[in-house]
Each structure stands twice: as C-alpha cells, then as structure tokens.
Enzyme design. Structure first.
Site, PDB file in Angstrom:
ATOM      1  N   TYR A   1      -2.922  10.143   3.009  1.00 15.58           N
ATOM      2  CA  TYR A   1      -3.956  10.721   2.161  1.00 15.58           C
ATOM      3  C   TYR A   1      -3.781  12.203   1.870  1.00 15.58           C
ATOM      4  O   TYR A   1      -3.938  12.640   0.720  1.00 15.58           O
ATOM      5  CB  TYR A   1      -5.331  10.421   2.766  1.00 15.58           C
ATOM      6  CG  TYR A   1      -5.568   8.934   2.823  1.00 15.58           C
ATOM      7  CD1 TYR A   1      -5.827   8.213   1.656  1.00 15.58           C
ATOM      8  CD2 TYR A   1      -5.444   8.227   4.015  1.00 15.58           C
ATOM      9  CE1 TYR A   1      -5.981   6.840   1.683  1.00 15.58           C
ATOM     10  CE2 TYR A   1      -5.602   6.848   4.046  1.00 15.58           C
ATOM     11  CZ  TYR A   1      -5.860   6.161   2.879  1.00 15.58           C
ATOM     12  OH  TYR A   1      -5.997   4.801   2.905  1.00 15.58           O
TER      13      TYR A   1
ATOM     14  N   ASP B   1       0.857  -1.178   0.000  1.00 12.64           N
ATOM     15  CA  ASP B   1       0.000   0.000   0.000  1.00 12.64           C
ATOM     16  C   ASP B   1       0.905   1.245   0.000  1.00 12.64           C
ATOM     17  O   ASP B   1       1.872   1.305  -0.740  1.00 12.64           O
ATOM     18  CB  ASP B   1      -0.950  -0.065   1.206  1.00 12.64           C
ATOM     19  CG  ASP B   1      -2.065   0.964   1.180  1.00 12.64           C
ATOM     20  OD1 ASP B   1      -2.960   0.845   0.321  1.00 12.64           O
ATOM     21  OD2 ASP B   1      -2.047   1.879   2.011  1.00 12.64           O
TER      22      ASP B   1
ATOM     23  N   HIS C   1      -6.634  -6.848  -2.006  1.00  8.61           N
ATOM     24  CA  HIS C   1      -5.745  -5.758  -1.586  1.00  8.61           C
ATOM     25  C   HIS C   1      -4.839  -6.202  -0.440  1.00  8.61           C
ATOM     26  O   HIS C   1      -3.735  -5.692  -0.282  1.00  8.61           O
ATOM     27  CB  HIS C   1      -6.607  -4.565  -1.156  1.00  8.61           C
ATOM     28  CG  HIS C   1      -5.834  -3.312  -0.906  1.00  8.61           C
ATOM     29  ND1 HIS C   1      -5.162  -2.639  -1.903  1.00  8.61           N
ATOM     30  CD2 HIS C   1      -5.619  -2.595   0.235  1.00  8.61           C
ATOM     31  CE1 HIS C   1      -4.577  -1.560  -1.400  1.00  8.61           C
ATOM     32  NE2 HIS C   1      -4.832  -1.520  -0.102  1.00  8.61           N
TER      33      HIS C   1
END
Length: 313
Positions: free
Chosen positions: A230, A102, A290
């Site tokens: 983010y 990730d 994922h």
C-alpha cells in the site's frame, strides 16, 4: 496439506519461507497478495503437482514465516523481483511459470519484463498488466474513505487493526474483499467498521482456513504488509517501454470489486491490457470474486493447468 514441504531459503540476506510440492521438470512459482500468504495457493499447488509440475509458493519478505527486512520504509517492488530471481538461482531453477494474485501480479509482470529469459509464461488473477507508479491506482477519483487511501496513511491502519485480534482483522478483510463493491468508509468510520461482527465468512473459506492465515500473520504482523503494497504503490519502478514476450493468461472474476476501480473494466475489456502483453488470453468467470482461486478452485485450476500444458517446454 501434509504433502506440502516447508523450508527456509536464504535469499539476499533474508530467510524466505518456501512451500513446495511435486517433482516435475517444469516449475510453477505462486506469488500471493494481501491479506493472503503462501496458503492461498493450496488448491492450485496440489493441482499442479498432480499434473506433474513442481509447485512452489513463498511468503514474500516481511510476510508470514519469512524474515522481516530492515528499513521497510525504503522498500520497492524491485526488492521482490530481486528476491524471486535470487530464489530461483538458489533452487537451481533456470526458467519458471509465474502465477500472481493481487499485488503479487506486479512482481510477476516486472520479472517478465526485466528477466524474460527466466519466464516460461505468466498467469495473473484479477490484475491486468500494471506497473508500480503514481497512476497505478487513481485514488483521487474515489472518496477519501477508499481503503487504499486510508491504509497509505502511516499509523491509521495500524490503529484500526490494533483494536482487534489478528484473526478478526483477516476475517474482516476476507469478508470485505469478497464483495463486489469497493470498500469505502464514511468520514466517521474506519475500514474495520465496515464489517458487521456477526457477518459470516464466505462459504468457500472455512474457520480452518482463517486459522491458518491468522497463525502466519501472527508471526509477521501487518507492518510490512501495509508498507508493501500500500505505501509503496506510488513509487515508480523506473521501467520505460515495457513489453512482455512470454505467453500470458489473465483470469478475472466478474464480481471482483477491482473491476470498479476507475478505468479498470474498460482497460481490460477494450483490449488495452494487451498493448504491453501481446500474447495475452483473458478469461472471465461470471461468479468469481476477488478471491476467485479460492472460491472456484476447480475452474481456476483447469484454466491454469491448460495454460501450463500448452506452454511447457
């Protein structure tokens, strides 16, 4: 997990939580994503140690049992790169294999680009070569309810998450991210509303696992994890003409929703991902999600160990 030792190491003025097992001469450093933590690598750490490697996983700054940095609004991915290099120096490690998942793949790539002399090889899960910058994720090509777009807005995810306890937030994100569709909310929804409270956890993720994650996020909260990755994802890292000379392996679950990000599937499968990483092998796992390393640990462990053995000094 009793065999895994836990220490705190002072790194650039912050104490980072370090989990470690194994005593081999070659070192593997595992770098987590979100909503993960060092514990996400439990299967891979034990497998690497059993094969004679020293396996280390950290909580990034601001995550889990690592200390919170001051002024998180000024954070960049280069903070994580500098932490990694300082940690290696503190532990007396000259060269290392890096395994990133990730957003943990981005500092993996950056260390390999900026400090090639410290890297024996890199493995990334789900994420092909990318560097932080305004075009890393083309959010403008997705609806307004795209989860990254929502979580970039200061205060929005905090309000959404704040309606629930931390354990439920982690549970919901694991359920959402385990699916093959990109999490996108309707205009009148928040991201947490996408999960039915009665929905079960993925079969490979136990209540014990969930409790382990929750106990660590209860220590750190979500403030820094929402900032990194983010809210900093659009910041350019200042790297031009990047090239990774180390051998690399990309493991991709074919059911990973990330493949549905605009242009991503073509970028990986057309060979463009090898432009900056010429010594790259790519392996697809048909049923992989994922969280392929937690879902299919045996297959992922075999791929990682084979790569490590092939490229060990």
């Amino acid at each position: 997990m009793e065999e895994i030792k836990h220490i705190h190491v002072e790194v650039r003025g912050l104490k980072l939580h370090v989990a470690e097992i194994g005593t081999g001469p070659n070192v593997v450093l595992f770098l987590h994503g979100f909503p993960e933590i060092w514990y996400t690598w439990r299967h891979q750490m034990l497998a690497a140690a059993n094969e004679g490697y020293r396996a280390i996983a950290i909580d990034f700054r601001g995550y889990g049992e690592s200390e919170q940095p001051p002024n998180p609004e000024n954070a960049t991915y280069l903070d994580l790169v500098d932490d990694i290099i300082s940690l290696l120096d503190s532990l007396g490690i000259s060269k290392v294999f890096l395994v990133g998942k990730d957003f943990g793949a981005l500092p993996t790539f950056l260390v390999a680009v900026l400090h090639p002399e410290r890297v024996l090889g890199i493995v990334t899960l789900g994420i092909p070569f990318l560097l932080p910058g305004p075009n890393t994720v083309q959010s403008h090509l997705l609806p307004e309810g795209f989860y990254i777009s929502r979580w970039k807005v200061p205060g929005r995810a905090e309000a959404d998450f704040g309606r629930l306890d931390i354990k439920t937030v982690i549970r919901n994100i694991y359920i959402l991210f385990s699916k093959s569709e990109i999490p996108i909310a309707a205009p009148d929804q928040e991201i947490m509303d996408l999960v039915d409270p009665s929905a079960p956890l993925p079969p490979w993720f136990s209540e014990e696992d969930l409790s382990a994650y929750a106990s660590l996020y209860e220590k750190s909260g979500f403030s820094y994890p929402l900032q990194v990755p983010y809210r900093i994802s659009g910041k350019d890292c200042g790297v031009t003409d990047p090239k990774i000379v180390a051998p690399a392996l990309l493991i991709v679950g074919e059911m990973d929703y990330f493949l549905k990000f605009p242009g991503m599937d073509d970028y990986i499968k057309s060979g463009q991902a090898k432009h900056c990483v010429p010594d790259l092998d790519i392996t697809f796992l048909k049923e992989g999600s994922h969280f392929v390393h937690e879902q299919l640990p045996k297959q992922v462990n075999e791929l990682i160990i084979s790569f490590l053995n092939k490229h060990s000094a």
